[in-house]
Design a protein around this motif. Structure first.
Motif, PDB file in Angstrom:
ATOM      1  N   HIS A   1      -6.768   8.249  -3.610  1.00 12.50           N
ATOM      2  CA  HIS A   1      -6.377   8.097  -5.096  1.00 12.50           C
ATOM      3  C   HIS A   1      -5.906   6.730  -5.361  1.00 12.50           C
ATOM      4  CE1 HIS A   1      -4.604   9.998  -9.005  1.00 12.50           C
ATOM      5  NE2 HIS A   1      -5.463   9.192  -9.233  1.00 12.50           N
TER       6      HIS A   1
ATOM      7  N   ALA B   1       5.307  11.214  -0.832  1.00 17.47           N
ATOM      8  CA  ALA B   1       4.609  11.411   0.349  1.00 17.47           C
ATOM      9  C   ALA B   1       4.300  10.274   1.058  1.00 17.47           C
ATOM     10  CB  ALA B   1       3.775  12.463   0.275  1.00 17.47           C
TER      11      ALA B   1
ATOM     12  N   GLY C   1       2.742  12.349  -4.467  1.00 19.36           N
ATOM     13  CA  GLY C   1       1.770  11.558  -3.840  1.00 19.36           C
ATOM     14  C   GLY C   1       2.777  10.276  -3.766  1.00 19.36           C
TER      15      GLY C   1
ATOM     16  N   PHE D   1      -3.064  16.158   2.193  1.00 23.22           N
ATOM     17  CA  PHE D   1      -2.353  15.561   0.923  1.00 23.22           C
ATOM     18  C   PHE D   1      -2.286  13.886   0.947  1.00 23.22           C
ATOM     19  CE2 PHE D   1       1.356  14.462  -1.740  1.00 23.22           C
ATOM     20  CZ  PHE D   1       0.941  15.414  -2.887  1.00 23.22           C
ATOM     21  N   LEU D   2      -1.871  13.275   1.984  1.00 25.88           N
ATOM     22  CA  LEU D   2      -1.476  12.200   2.214  1.00 25.88           C
ATOM     23  C   LEU D   2      -2.847  11.467   2.082  1.00 25.88           C
ATOM     24  CD1 LEU D   2       1.141  11.745   4.954  1.00 25.88           C
ATOM     25  CD2 LEU D   2       1.250  10.589   2.643  1.00 25.88           C
TER      26      LEU D   2
ATOM     27  N   ILE E   1     -10.490  12.933  -2.991  1.00 27.05           N
ATOM     28  CA  ILE E   1     -10.314  12.522  -4.749  1.00 27.05           C
ATOM     29  C   ILE E   1     -11.904  12.501  -4.782  1.00 27.05           C
ATOM     30  CG2 ILE E   1      -9.998  10.983  -6.379  1.00 27.05           C
ATOM     31  CD1 ILE E   1      -7.402  12.526  -5.515  1.00 27.05           C
ATOM     32  N   GLU E   2     -12.130  13.290  -6.047  1.00 24.78           N
ATOM     33  CA  GLU E   2     -13.483  13.196  -6.617  1.00 24.78           C
ATOM     34  C   GLU E   2     -13.786  11.991  -7.526  1.00 24.78           C
ATOM     35  OE1 GLU E   2     -14.965  16.903  -8.025  1.00 24.78           O
ATOM     36  OE2 GLU E   2     -16.955  16.086  -8.373  1.00 24.78           O
TER      37      GLU E   2
ATOM     38  N   MET F   1     -20.569  14.176  -6.500  1.00 28.56           N
ATOM     39  CA  MET F   1     -20.090  12.770  -7.043  1.00 28.56           C
ATOM     40  C   MET F   1     -21.258  11.936  -7.400  1.00 28.56           C
ATOM     41  SD  MET F   1     -17.440  11.093  -4.361  1.00 28.56           S
ATOM     42  CE  MET F   1     -15.839  11.830  -4.092  1.00 28.56           C
TER      43      MET F   1
ATOM     44  N   TYR G   1      -5.242  17.386  -4.997  1.00 32.17           N
ATOM     45  CA  TYR G   1      -5.256  16.917  -3.963  1.00 32.17           C
ATOM     46  C   TYR G   1      -5.483  18.188  -2.537  1.00 32.17           C
ATOM     47  CZ  TYR G   1      -3.161  12.444  -5.141  1.00 32.17           C
ATOM     48  OH  TYR G   1      -2.686  11.411  -5.704  1.00 32.17           O
TER      49      TYR G   1
ATOM     50  N   PHE H   1      -4.009  11.006  -1.215  1.00 38.28           N
ATOM     51  CA  PHE H   1      -3.220  10.180  -1.987  1.00 38.28           C
ATOM     52  C   PHE H   1      -3.627   8.769  -1.974  1.00 38.28           C
ATOM     53  CE2 PHE H   1       0.262   7.202  -1.187  1.00 38.28           C
ATOM     54  CZ  PHE H   1       0.739   6.697  -2.614  1.00 38.28           C
ATOM     55  N   TRP H   2      -3.875   8.511  -0.411  1.00 38.61           N
ATOM     56  CA  TRP H   2      -4.286   7.164  -0.279  1.00 38.61           C
ATOM     57  C   TRP H   2      -5.748   6.883  -0.843  1.00 38.61           C
ATOM     58  CZ3 TRP H   2      -0.625   4.369   0.965  1.00 38.61           C
ATOM     59  CH2 TRP H   2       0.464   4.750   2.003  1.00 38.61           C
TER      60      TRP H   2
ATOM     61  N   VAL I   1      -1.077   8.735 -10.574  1.00 39.89           N
ATOM     62  CA  VAL I   1      -0.848   9.440  -9.163  1.00 39.89           C
ATOM     63  C   VAL I   1       0.390  10.228  -9.345  1.00 39.89           C
ATOM     64  CG1 VAL I   1      -0.389   8.735  -6.708  1.00 39.89           C
ATOM     65  CG2 VAL I   1      -1.828   7.250  -8.117  1.00 39.89           C
TER      66      VAL I   1
ATOM     67  N   ILE J   1      -8.562  15.094 -10.242  1.00 43.02           N
ATOM     68  CA  ILE J   1      -7.551  15.196  -9.269  1.00 43.02           C
ATOM     69  C   ILE J   1      -7.309  16.452  -8.892  1.00 43.02           C
ATOM     70  CG2 ILE J   1      -5.222  14.141  -9.068  1.00 43.02           C
ATOM     71  CD1 ILE J   1      -5.617  12.389 -11.534  1.00 43.02           C
TER      72      ILE J   1
ATOM     73  N   MET K   1     -13.670  19.627  -1.486  1.00 45.08           N
ATOM     74  CA  MET K   1     -12.828  18.318  -1.910  1.00 45.08           C
ATOM     75  C   MET K   1     -11.643  18.512  -1.742  1.00 45.08           C
ATOM     76  SD  MET K   1     -15.230  16.356  -3.199  1.00 45.08           S
ATOM     77  CE  MET K   1     -13.987  14.965  -3.683  1.00 45.08           C
TER      78      MET K   1
END
Lengths: 479, 182
Positions: free
Chosen positions: B24, A64, A61, B17-18, B49-50, A1, B39, B21-22, A57, B37, B45
Motif C-alpha cells: 500500500h 504494524a 498498518g 498484513f505487513l 493491495i489491488e 488488476m 489487507y 501494508f508495504w 493507510v 483496500i 488478494m
C-alpha cells in the motif's frame, strides 16, 4: 488488476471542465463507478482515479509497520552480539555428535563466557535495568542442559554439578536432557549424606562391620545402589587384607545395579573395573571395558592412558606404541599423549627419549606426579637409586599438594608404593644425606612396621631380581 | 488452489498484513491507483493491495520488489533472532514462560514475513513481461535495464508462482522443524 500506461488525471484538462455528470454522454463508462467516462487509456474516470491515488493507510498498518521496523533494528543489534555464541553453540553440537565431550565442554564454556561478557557490558551504572536486560544474554535451559550433559559425560554428574553451580532452582534441571544426570546426582548426594553425615562413619572397626553398615542403608529406596556398591568396593580397598575377589564382587554389583537403573555410571566404576579385571589376568575383558569408555567419549584421555597401561602391563609394547602413535596422529601432542609416549619409551629401555619427554612434560606442567614416578622408575631400572628417590620424592610432594588443594584423583597408592621401594633401596644401597635420611624415615613412618609392598617390589628390595627385569620385560610396573 | 493460498496467508497473517501494508505504501509512493483496500481478505488478494498495473519499467520494478525488500529487512532479523535464542541459546519455558513466548512470537512473525515476500502473481507477471520486453528491445539502454532487472524479476516471478500454492509456508515450516531437530 487493470493496466494503465499514463495515469495522470490532473493533466487531463480537456475533460476536466466538461465533467458534469448530468451533461456527460457515457461513451466509455468508468469500470469502477460507471457514472463518468474514463480518462484516456485507463478504465477509470478522473474522480475515481483521484480517489484511488489518495487512499488512506489504516492506522493498524502504520502501527504494524513501525513495530516491525523497531523490532528488526533491535533484532539486528542483538543478533550481531549473539552471532559468536551461536557459532560456538554449533561447534559444540558438532563435537557432541562426534562424542568429543571435551571439545563440547570447551565450546560451551567459551559460549557462556562470551555471553557473560555481553551481560557485563550491559551494566553501565548502578541501578541500571540490568536484572531485566541480563535475561536476554544468557544460556537457555536447553543449551545449559547440553552443557551439563557434556560435563557429566566427561567428569560425571557430581563434578558437573559442582563446576556449573547447579542447584534445585537452576532451570536446566527441568529439561528432559538433564533429568537423568540430575536425578543420578541427587540420588548419590542423598546416599553420601546418609552414609557420611549420619553421625557414624562407614569405616567401622572391621571390614565386615563397614559392609554391614552400608548394607543397612542399602535397604532404603532413596539410596543409590550403584554408589553403595561402590562404597563397599572402596571399603575392600581401604582394608588391605581383603582378597581381590572381594573387590571384584562389589564392582560386579555396581555393574548389575547400574544396568538396572539404565543410567550411565561408567564414570564411577568402569576404570576400577577394568583395572581389577586386568589384575586378575583378564586383559581382554579389561580392554573391552576401556574401549566402551572410548567409544562413548572420543576425548577420554583417562581411558586412553588406561588402555596404554594395560597393553604395556601385559607386555604388548609394540601394540601400545602403535596405539599411542595413532592417538598422536589424531589429537596431536597433548601432555597426556607425551606421557604415554614416555611410558612406552621407558618400557623399551629408550632412556634418552624418556629424559627428553620427561623434561618437556615437566617444563609444561611441573606438578605432574605420574611423570616424576615414571622418571623414578627409569632410574630404578638403571640402578640409580639416589635420582630415583629424588624424583619420587618430588612426585609425592606434588601428589600431596594436588590432592589437598584440588582434590584431584591422583593415584596416591601407586606413588606411595614406589616411594616406599625407592626409600628402601636408597637406604640400603645408597648414601643418603641426613636430610634425605629424615625424609626416608618420614616415608617409612607412613607405613605399618611390618609392611610388605607388591611381590615385584619385594623381589627388587630383597635383591632377588633387578628392577630392570620387571620394568622392561613385560611387567611394566612394580605396582 | 485459492483455498490453499488463503489458508497459507491466514497461517502467516502477520506477514500477510505487513506485506499488504508495504504494498500500500509503495502504491502511494509510486503513484499507483489503489482499487481496493483490504489487507486480509478471503480471496486471492489476501495479503496484497489491488492496484493498477504499472507499465513504466522503473515503477513496475520498484512497486513489485520494494515491499518484498522491506519484508526481507524486517523478517530476516526477526527470524534469525528467534532461531538464535530458541535454538542456539536454548531458551526454554523453564527459563521464563514469558521470555520463551516472546521469542516464539518473534520467530513466528519473522517466518510469517519471510513467507510473504512476493507480490501477487499478476504484478510479478507484469514485471516479468516488462523485463522480457526490455531484453528483446533493440535499444541498448533498454537491454541494459532488462539485464539488471532480470534476476530480481525472475526471483519475484518464481516466488509469486510458489506463493500461489503456499509453498513458502511449507518450506519454512519444514526448514524450521529441521533447524530445531538437527
Amino acid at each position: 488488476m487493470k493496466s494503465n500506461k499514463d495515469i495522470n488525471p490532473k493533466d487531463n484538462t480537456k475533460k476536466k471542465g466538461a465533467s458534469k455528470p448530468e451533461e456527460e454522454v457515457l461513451t466509455d463508462p468508468c469500470t469502477r463507478c460507471g457514472k463518468h467516462n474514463c480518462v484516456d487509456d485507463t478504465e477509470f474516470c478522473e474522480e475515481c482515479l483521484v480517489e484511488m491515488l489518495n487512499t488512506r493507510v489504516p492506522v493498524l498498518g502504520w502501527f504494524a509497520g513501525a513495530v516491525s521496523l523497531v523490532l528488526a533494528v533491535v533484532a539486528i543489534v542483538a543478533s550481531v552480539f549473539l552471532f559468536s555464541p551461536s557459532i560456538l553453540s554449533i561447534r559444540a553440537e558438532k563435537a557432541v555428535r562426534h562424542k568429543n565431550w571435551n571439545d563440547a565442554v570447551f565450546y560451551y564454556d567459551q559460549m557462556d563466557t562470551t555471553l557473560e561478557d555481553f551481560r557485563n557490558l550491559i551494566i553501565w551504572e548502578e541501578g541500571s535495568p540490568e536484572p531485566f536486560l541480563r535475561r536476554f544474554f544468557k544460556l537457555g535451559a536447553n543449551t545449559h542442559a547440553k552443557m551439563f550433559e557434556a560435563y557429566s559425560k566427561m567428569h560425571g554428574p557430581i563434578t558437573a554439578v559442582q563446576n556449573l553451580g547447579i542447584n534445585d532452582k537452576t532451570p536446566l534441571i527441568q529439561t528432559e536432557r538433564a533429568k537423568p544426570y540430575w536425578e543420578q546426582y541427587k540420588r548419590i548426594e542423598n546416599t553420601f549424606n546418609l552414609l557420611y553425615n549420619s553421625g557414624r562413619v562407614p569405616e567401622e572397626d572391621t571390614y565386615e562391620a563397614s559392609i554391614k553398615f552400608i548394607e543397612e542403608y542399602e535397604k532404603r529406596d532413596d539410596v543409590d545402589k550403584v554408589y553403595t556398591a561402590y562404597q563397599k568396593y572402596a571399603m575392600a580397598a581401604v582394608y588391605y587384607d581383603q582378597p581381590i575377589e572381594e573387590s571384584i564382587k562389589w564392582i560386579k554389583e555396581c555393574d548389575k545395579n547400574a544396568k538396572a537403573y539404565g543410567t550411565d555410571y561408567t564414570w564411577l566404576y568402569y576404570y576400577d573395573y577394568a583395572d581389577l579385571l586386568n589384575k586378575i589376568g583378564k586383559p581382554a575383558e579389561a580392554l573391552a571395558l576401556v574401549d566402551e569408555l572410548i567409544a562413548d567419549n572420543r576425548n577420554n584421555f583417562n581411558a586412553y592412558m588406561q588402555k596404554t597401561d594395560i597393553l604395556l602391563g601385559n607386555g604388548r609394547v609394540d601394540e601400545a606404541e602403535k596405539f599411542v602413535n595413532s592417538l598422536i596422529d589424531e589429537f596431536g601432542n597433548y601432555n597426556e599423549t607425551t606421557e604415554m609416549q614416555l611410558k612406552v619409551a621407558r618400557c623399551k629401555g629408550e632412556y634418552d627419549k624418556v629424559m627428553l619427554l620427561g623434561d618437556s612434560l615437566l617444563a609444561n606442567y611441573a606438578a605432574s606426579p605420574e611423570t616424576y614416578r615414571q622418571l623414578a622408575l627409569m632410574y630404578l631400572a638403571q640402578g640409580d637409586y639416589k635420582s630415583a628417590f629424588e624424583y619420587i620424592d618430588n612426585g609425592f610432594a606434588y601428589a600431596n599438594m594436588l590432592n589437598q588443594e584440588e582434590g584431584t584423583g591422583v593415584d596416591m597408592d601407586k606413588i606411595m608404593e614406589i616411594c616406599f621401594i625407592c626409600a628402601k633401596l636408597y637406604e640400603k644401597h645408597g648414601q643418603p644425606t641426613d636430610a634425605e635420611m629424615l625424609k626416608i624415615v618420614e616415608i617409612f613412618y607412613m607405613f605399618p612396621e611390618d609392611y610388605k609392598t607388591t611381590p615385584e617390589g619385594e623381589a627388587v628390595i630383597s635383591g632377588e631380581k633387578e628392577a630392570k627385569e620387571f620394568l622392561t620385560q613385560g611387567d611394566y610396573d612394580l605396582v | 488452489m485459492r483455498i490453499l493460498y488463503v489458508i497459507g496467508k491466514y497461517i502467516t497473517f502477520p506477514g500477510a498484513f505487513l506485506r499488504a501494508f508495504w504494498e500500500h505504501l509503495a502504491c502511494l509512493l509510486f503513484g499507483l491507483p489503489v482499487e481496493l483496500i483490504g489487507y486480509l481478505r478471503a480471496d486471492e488478494m489476501c495479503g496484497h493491495i489491488e492496484h493498477i498495473l504499472p507499465q513504466k519499467a522503473a515503477t513496475a520494478y520498484f512497486s513489485a520488489t520494494a515491499p518484498g525488500f522491506m519484508g526481507l529487512v524486517t523478517g530476516l532479523p526477526l527470524t534469525v533472532f528467534g532461531i538464535i535464542n530458541l535454538r542456539f541459546l536454548g531458551t526454554a519455558p523453564a527459563d521464563s514462560v514469558l521470555l520463551f513466548a516472546v521469542y516464539v512470537l518473534i520467530l513466528y512473525i519473522g517466518i510469517s514475513v519471510m513467507c510473504c515476500l512476493h507480490p501477487q502473481f499478476e504484478v510479478a507477471q507484469n514485471l516479468w513481461d516488462i523485463t522480457l520486453e526490455k531484453l528483446r528491445s533493440k535499444q541498448t539502454k533498454s537491454v541494459v535495464g532488462g539485464v539488471f532487472m532480470f534476476l530480481p524479476a525472475l526471483f519475484t516471478y518464481v516466488g509469486a508462482v510458489l506463493e500461489r500454492f503456499s509453498v513458502p509456508v511449507l518450506i519454512w515450516a519444514v526448514g524450521t522443524v529441521l533447524i530445531f531437530v538437527l
